[in-house]
Design a protein around this motif. Structure first.
Motif, PDB file in Angstrom:
ATOM      1  N   UNK A  85      -8.768  28.255  -0.819  1.00 45.21           N
ATOM      2  CA  UNK A  85      -9.109  26.841  -0.870  1.00 45.21           C
ATOM      3  C   UNK A  85     -10.259  26.651  -1.853  1.00 45.21           C
ATOM      4  N   UNK A  86      -9.993  25.955  -2.920  1.00 49.26           N
ATOM      5  CA  UNK A  86     -11.003  25.715  -3.944  1.00 49.26           C
ATOM      6  C   UNK A  86     -11.110  24.220  -4.226  1.00 49.26           C
ATOM      7  N   UNK A  87     -12.316  23.772  -4.514  1.00 47.96           N
ATOM      8  CA  UNK A  87     -12.538  22.382  -4.903  1.00 47.96           C
ATOM      9  C   UNK A  87     -13.714  22.351  -5.881  1.00 47.96           C
ATOM     10  N   UNK A 132     -22.281  17.450   3.986  1.00 47.35           N
ATOM     11  CA  UNK A 132     -22.576  18.442   2.953  1.00 47.35           C
ATOM     12  C   UNK A 132     -21.498  18.425   1.879  1.00 47.35           C
ATOM     13  N   UNK A 133     -21.878  18.670   0.643  1.00 47.04           N
ATOM     14  CA  UNK A 133     -20.899  18.788  -0.443  1.00 47.04           C
ATOM     15  C   UNK A 133     -20.163  20.114  -0.313  1.00 47.04           C
ATOM     16  N   UNK A 134     -18.868  20.086  -0.497  1.00 43.34           N
ATOM     17  CA  UNK A 134     -18.052  21.285  -0.366  1.00 43.34           C
ATOM     18  C   UNK A 134     -18.510  22.372  -1.330  1.00 43.34           C
ATOM     19  N   UNK A 135     -19.060  21.974  -2.469  1.00 44.10           N
ATOM     20  CA  UNK A 135     -19.485  22.937  -3.483  1.00 44.10           C
ATOM     21  C   UNK A 135     -20.723  23.725  -3.077  1.00 44.10           C
ATOM     22  N   UNK A 136     -21.402  23.301  -2.009  1.00 43.99           N
ATOM     23  CA  UNK A 136     -22.608  23.992  -1.562  1.00 43.99           C
ATOM     24  C   UNK A 136     -22.319  25.007  -0.454  1.00 43.99           C
ATOM     25  N   UNK A 137     -21.082  25.114  -0.037  1.00 43.95           N
ATOM     26  CA  UNK A 137     -20.745  25.946   1.111  1.00 43.95           C
ATOM     27  C   UNK A 137     -20.346  27.356   0.694  1.00 43.95           C
ATOM     28  N   UNK A 138     -20.503  28.283   1.622  1.00 44.16           N
ATOM     29  CA  UNK A 138     -20.065  29.656   1.398  1.00 44.16           C
ATOM     30  C   UNK A 138     -18.540  29.734   1.507  1.00 44.16           C
ATOM     31  N   UNK A 139     -17.988  30.894   1.153  1.00 45.96           N
ATOM     32  CA  UNK A 139     -16.543  31.075   1.239  1.00 45.96           C
ATOM     33  C   UNK A 139     -16.027  30.918   2.653  1.00 45.96           C
ATOM     34  N   UNK A 140     -16.748  31.474   3.630  1.00 44.74           N
ATOM     35  CA  UNK A 140     -16.331  31.346   5.016  1.00 44.74           C
ATOM     36  C   UNK A 140     -16.404  29.914   5.519  1.00 44.74           C
ATOM     37  N   UNK A 141     -17.449  29.204   5.114  1.00 39.77           N
ATOM     38  CA  UNK A 141     -17.576  27.797   5.517  1.00 39.77           C
ATOM     39  C   UNK A 141     -16.466  26.963   4.908  1.00 39.77           C
ATOM     40  N   UNK A 142     -16.098  27.249   3.669  1.00 39.22           N
ATOM     41  CA  UNK A 142     -14.983  26.530   3.046  1.00 39.22           C
ATOM     42  C   UNK A 142     -13.668  26.814   3.788  1.00 39.22           C
ATOM     43  N   UNK A 143     -13.529  28.039   4.248  1.00 37.64           N
ATOM     44  CA  UNK A 143     -12.320  28.383   4.989  1.00 37.64           C
ATOM     45  C   UNK A 143     -12.236  27.571   6.279  1.00 37.64           C
ATOM     46  N   UNK A 173      -9.980  35.581   6.835  1.00 39.02           N
ATOM     47  CA  UNK A 173     -10.333  36.654   5.899  1.00 39.02           C
ATOM     48  C   UNK A 173     -11.792  36.613   5.459  1.00 39.02           C
ATOM     49  N   UNK A 174     -12.417  35.424   5.447  1.00 41.56           N
ATOM     50  CA  UNK A 174     -13.817  35.307   5.002  1.00 41.56           C
ATOM     51  C   UNK A 174     -14.780  34.964   6.132  1.00 41.56           C
ATOM     52  N   UNK A 175     -14.298  34.999   7.359  1.00 45.15           N
ATOM     53  CA  UNK A 175     -15.118  34.534   8.480  1.00 45.15           C
ATOM     54  C   UNK A 175     -15.871  35.670   9.152  1.00 45.15           C
TER      55      UNK A 175
END
Length: 268
Positions: A85-87, A132-143, A173-175
């Motif tokens: 998941x990328x944004x 929060x802006x999605x771009x400020x989150x870690x990989x696990x948080x984005x997941x 996988x990233x959690x």
């Protein structure tokens, strides 16, 4: 109201990466799809989710041929969490989760948008992240945001008991361990409320804890399918994954074997 996959073949760049796969996933149960890297797991879930079109075979859910439906009709019946998941834009977490509601725009279900988003944020442990802006989150948080988006999408059907399909491609996988168990626990709750849940996992122990059934793929073909407790045996793990389990010198393998053995004992 099962998901029925029959003689499914899927090609990428002209090459068959899945061949003649047939199985049934039933409502109220979690089906874990497993296999080595390159076995075809992500391709299978993309086909079930309507992202890839079969070269041969059929996918039915609740007696409807999924790939014959319009995209918006598919989206209303299933939630699909892709592996990545990328944004690139700084949208808020709440706005990203709200994208899961787009398939309900202009329908009576849109009245549930606010409740659906709030519920999804809470269940994915994201209430404190909503602005929060999605771009400020870690990989696990984005997941976790991607999972919340999926939860928001099928919120109405989960409440009403209508047939719905939840597809999760490597969702943990990233959690960290806490959120791995939290997310998979939510998946089990969805199944408990009548959803048909299909999830890919690499962790054999997590699979044995949260899965009811297992579909094992190997080199694009089905190696095994059945109840988790009786199908995911140490001998099958050795054959497909090429790892030894149960040896006293292999601590991780012993943990895996212990988890599988527990499920086998419960099924006996």
């Amino acid at each position: 109201m099962s998901l029925i996959v029959q003689d499914l073949t899927v090609k990428r760049n002209g090459r068959a990466v899945l061949r003649d796969v047939s199985f049934e996933a039933r409502p109220g149960r979690v089906l874990v799809v497993m296999g080595p890297n390159g076995a075809g797991k992500t391709t299978l879930l993309a086909a079930i989710g309507g992202v890839l079109h079969p070269a041969h075979g059929e996918i039915r859910f609740a007696s409807e041929v999924l790939h014959a439906l319009r995209p918006e009709a598919i989206a209303a019946r299933r939630a699909y969490m892709a592996q990545h998941f990328e944004c690139a834009f700084a949208y808020s977490v709440e706005d990203i989760v709200g994208l899961g509601r787009l398939c309900h725009a202009g329908t009576s279900r849109a009245a549930q948008d606010g409740a659906a988003i709030a519920s999804a944020l809470a269940r994915a442990d994201l209430k404190a992240f909503s602005r929060r802006a999605i771009t400020t989150l870690s990989g696990g948080e984005r997941q976790r945001v991607a999972f919340a988006k999926a939860l928001a999408q099928i919120h109405d059907r989960a409440l009403s008991g209508e047939p719905h399909l939840v597809i999760l491609d490597e969702p943990v996988s990233s959690l960290d361990p806490e959120h791995q168990h939290r997310l998979l626990g939510e998946a089990r709750q969805l199944a408990g409320r009548g959803a048909t849940v299909v999830v890919t996992l690499h962790d054999l122990t997590l699979a044995s804890i949260y899965g009811d059934d297992v579909l094992l793929l190997d080199r694009g073909q089905m190696a095994a399918h059945g109840a988790m407790a009786t199908t995911l045996t140490p001998s099958l793990i050795r054959e497909v994954f090429k790892v030894q389990v149960g040896s006293a010198s292999q601590e991780a393998g012993s943990v895996i074997l212990h988890a599988v053995a527990q499920n086998q004992d419960q099924a006996a």
